[in-house]
Design an enzyme around this catalytic site. Structure first.
Site, PDB file in Angstrom:
ATOM      1  N   SER A 252      -7.276  57.605   5.025  1.00 56.92           N
ATOM      2  CA  SER A 252      -6.763  56.658   6.021  1.00 56.92           C
ATOM      3  C   SER A 252      -7.787  55.828   6.766  1.00 56.92           C
ATOM      4  O   SER A 252      -7.407  54.887   7.459  1.00 56.92           O
ATOM      5  CB  SER A 252      -5.883  57.384   7.036  1.00 56.92           C
TER       6      SER A 252
ATOM      7  N   SER B 224      -3.525  55.094   6.938  1.00 55.88           N
ATOM      8  CA  SER B 224      -2.710  54.924   8.112  1.00 55.88           C
ATOM      9  C   SER B 224      -3.437  54.188   9.243  1.00 55.88           C
ATOM     10  O   SER B 224      -2.792  53.736  10.188  1.00 55.88           O
ATOM     11  CB  SER B 224      -2.266  56.304   8.629  1.00 55.88           C
TER      12      SER B 224
ATOM     13  N   LYS C 133      -7.715  54.180  17.437  1.00 59.86           N
ATOM     14  CA  LYS C 133      -6.427  54.461  16.772  1.00 59.86           C
ATOM     15  C   LYS C 133      -5.537  55.266  17.714  1.00 59.86           C
ATOM     16  O   LYS C 133      -6.003  56.209  18.368  1.00 59.86           O
ATOM     17  CB  LYS C 133      -6.689  55.244  15.485  1.00 59.86           C
TER      18      LYS C 133
END
Ligand code: GLN
Length: 478
Positions: free
Chosen positions: A177, A153, A78
Site C-alpha cells: 500500500s 490503499s 495517511k
C-alpha cells in the site's frame, strides 16, 4: 500557481529556502493549504486547523537558530495514523467523527524533529484495497489521468505528493500500500522491514504485516523520513531494538557498485505489461554498463505468496476489527436495541462491503476445524517464503522486480471483481510476508503517459541498500 518558487520542492530545497530566507514555513504551509483547498482529486479527509500557527512557531525557531532535522517542513499523514486532537477516520464510516486521543509514534517523531502536519489523507477503509475506491469519503483520482485510480490503499498520500499538495507523506504498507500507489503516481514509496518502524498509533489491519511507509519525490526524501521515524519504541514491542543506521550519511558514502543485484525469474512473466518490462530492461542495461553484478535468481515459493496473504491477512484483520462495535470504538446506534441487534446494526451500517467480506473470511479461517486447514498451512507457507528470501540474500544484496503488473487502471475497472483487484499486489506482497524491505522507484512513463514503477527489495534491516542503489539509479537514469 504551480510554477512558482514553492512548486515541487524536496526536503533539501525546503531547508535551503528557510535558511536563505527565500520563503518562510508559514508561506510554504499557506501554499500547500491553498492547493489542498482547491484539490479536485479528493486526496485529503481533513486539514489540520492549526497548521499555520504551527508554521509560525517553526519560523520563530528557525529565526532563533533552533532547528531540528525537519523544522518547518510540512507533511501529509495517511488517515490510518493517529494525531492527537485531530480526526482519525481510517476512511471508514465507523470512525467518521473519531478524534485521536494520542499521537502515533512515527508522527510524534516527525513532530519532535519539527515537521508540521498539513492534514490527514484519504485511503482505502482501514487500509484495505489497491485503488483507493474503498473509502467512505469517496475515491481519490490519479493526477496523471483523472479517469484512473491512484493505487491504494495509501492513494491520498500518493496524490498529495504527486499533485504537490504536500512535499512528503506517510502511508502504510501491509501488502504494497505505499509502494503500489507510489508506482501509479510516479513517486518513491518505501515499505520498511517489519519492526523497523513502531506501529503504535497506526490502526491495525494485519498486525504481523503492517508497516508505516514514507512516500516522497526522491529516494533521499524517503531516507530523511525513515531516519526520523525508525527505531525502538516502548509502546510497540514488535519495534526492533536494532540501531538505526545513519541513512543520510550512508547514502553519500556507500558505493552502489559494490551491491550485487538479483533478478528473480518468477517476477518476470509474460503477463507483465510491455512498458514495465522495458523499464526493467533499461534499468538492467544501466546496471550492466556500470559493471554492477546482475544475476538471475529464483524464489520458487513466490506463486503461493498472494494466497498465503489472503489467509493470514483476513485472519488478523477479523480480530483487529472486532473492536469496532459501537461500544468500544465505532459509530453508535439507537440505545433501545438488544445486544445482538445492536451488533448487527452497527457492523452492517458501519463497514463497507470489502470490510465485511474480509471479516467473514477471517472469522471462517480462524473457526474450529478450519484453523488447521487454512491458517496453520498459511503459516507454514510463510516460513518457506521467508526461507526463499534468506537463501537468495546470501547471494545478492538487492532484488530488482516490477512493482505492479500494470500501470494505473481505470476507476471502476476492478471494483466488482475483488480477485482481479487482489492481483495488483502480486509483486509487493511477498516482502510483507517475509518481513523484508522494499522500495518503489519511478522509471519513466508508458504509452499513455502513466508512471511506471520498479521495485527494489533487500533483506530485513538493510534499507540502506535500497537507498544507495535507488539513489544511484534515480540520479543517473530517471
Ligand atoms: N491491496 C492490499 C489489500 O487490499 C494492500 C493492503 C495494504 O498494503 N494496506 O489488502
Amino acid at each position: 500557481m504551480t510554477d512558482n518558487k514553492f512548486s515541487n520542492l524536496n526536503i533539501d530545497q525546503i531547508l535551503a529556502g528557510f535558511k536563505n530566507k527565500t520563503f518562510s514555513s508559514f508561506e510554504l504551509a499557506s501554499y500547500y493549504l491553498a492547493r489542498i483547498k482547491n484539490d479536485k482529486l479528493n486526496a485529503f479527509i481533513s486539514v489540520n486547523e492549526h497548521v499555520l500557527e504551527e508554521a509560525k512557531q517553526a519560523d520563530q525557531k528557525i529565526a532563533q537558530g533552533e532547528m531540528a532535522l525537519l523544522t518547518g517542513v510540512p507533511i501529509a499523514i495517511k488517515d490510518i495514523l493517529l494525531v492527537k486532537g485531530q480526526r482519525a477516520t481510517g476512511a471508514s464510516k465507523m470512525l467518521a467523527n473519531y478524534i485521536a486521543p494520542y499521537t502515533a509514534t512515527a508522527v510524534k517523531r516527525l513532530e519532535d524533529q519539527g515537521a508540521i502536519i498539513l492534514g490527514k489523507t484519504n485511503c482505502d477503509e482501514f487500509a484495505m484495497g489497491s485503488s483507493n475506491e474503498n473509502s467512505a469519503f469517496g475515491p481519490v483520482l490519479n493526477p496523471h489521468d483523472i479517469t484512473r485510480v491512484p493505487g491504494g490503499s495509501s492513494g491520498g498520500s500518493a496524490v498529495a505528493v504527486a499533485a504537490d499538495l504536500a512535499p512528503i507523506a506517510l502511508g502504510t504498507d501491509t501488502a504494497g500500500s505505499s509502494r503500489q500507489p507510489a508506482s501509479f503516481c510516479g513517486l518513491v514509496g518505501l515499505k520498511p522491514s517489519y519492526g523497523r518502524v513502531s506501529r503504535y498509533g497506526s490502526m491495525a489491519m494485519a498486525s504481523s504485516l503492517d508497516q508505516i511507509g514514507p512516500m516522497a519525490k526522491s529516494v533521499k526524501d524517503a531516507a530523511y523520513l525513515l531516519q526520523v521515524i525508525a527505531g525502538k519504541d516502548k509502546y510497540d514491542l514488535s519495534a526492533s531494538y536494532n540501531t538505526v543506521p545513519d541513512y543520510l550519511n550512508l547514502l553519500k558514502t556507500q558505493d552502489p557498485h559494490k551491491l550485487k543485484v538479483g533478478l528473480p525469474k518468477e517476477y518476470f512473466s509474460d503477463a507483465l505489461a510491455p512498458s514495465i518490462k522495458q523499464a526493467l530492461d533499461k534499468t538492467i542495461d544501466f546496471l550492466h554498463e556500470q559493471n554492477i553484478v546482475v544475476e538471475k535468481v529464483s524464489l520458487p515459493y513466490t506463486e503461493y505468496a498472494l494466497a498465503t496473504y489472503y489467509i493470514l491477512m483476513p485472519a488478523e484483520l477479523s480480530s483487529n476489527l472486532a473492536r469496532f462495535d459501537g461500544l468500544r470504538f465505532g459509530h453508535h446506534e439507537s440505545n433501545d436495541l438488544n445486544l445482538d441487534d445492536w451488533y448487527k446494526k452497527v457492523r452492517a451500517t458501519g463497514f463497507s462491503a470489502e470490510s465485511k467480506r474480509r471479516i467473514m473470511l477471517g472469522t471462517y479461517i480462524l473457526s474450529a476445524g478450519y484453523y488447521d486447514a487454512y491458517y496453520k498451512q498459511a503459516q507454514k507457507l510463510r516460513t518457506v517464503i521467508k526461507q526463499d528470501f534468506q537463501k537468495v540474500f546470501t547471494k545478492v544484496d538487492v532484488l530488482l522486480t516490477p512493482t505492479t503488473p500494470t500501470t494505473a487502471f481505470k476507476l471502476d475497472e476492478k471494483l466488482s471483481d475483488p480477485l482481479s483487484m487482489y492481483l495488483a499486489d502480486i509483486f509487493t506482497v511477498s516482502a510483507n510476508i517475509a518481513g523484508i524491505c522494499g522500495l518503489n522507484l519511478p522509471m519513466g512513463v508508458d504509452e499513455n503517459k502513466l508512471p511506471i514503477g520498479i521495485q527494489l527489495l533487500a533483506d530485513a534491516f538493510q534499507e540502506e541498500k535500497l537507498f544507495v542503489l535507488g539513489n544511484f539509479i534515480e540520479q543517473n537514469i530517471i
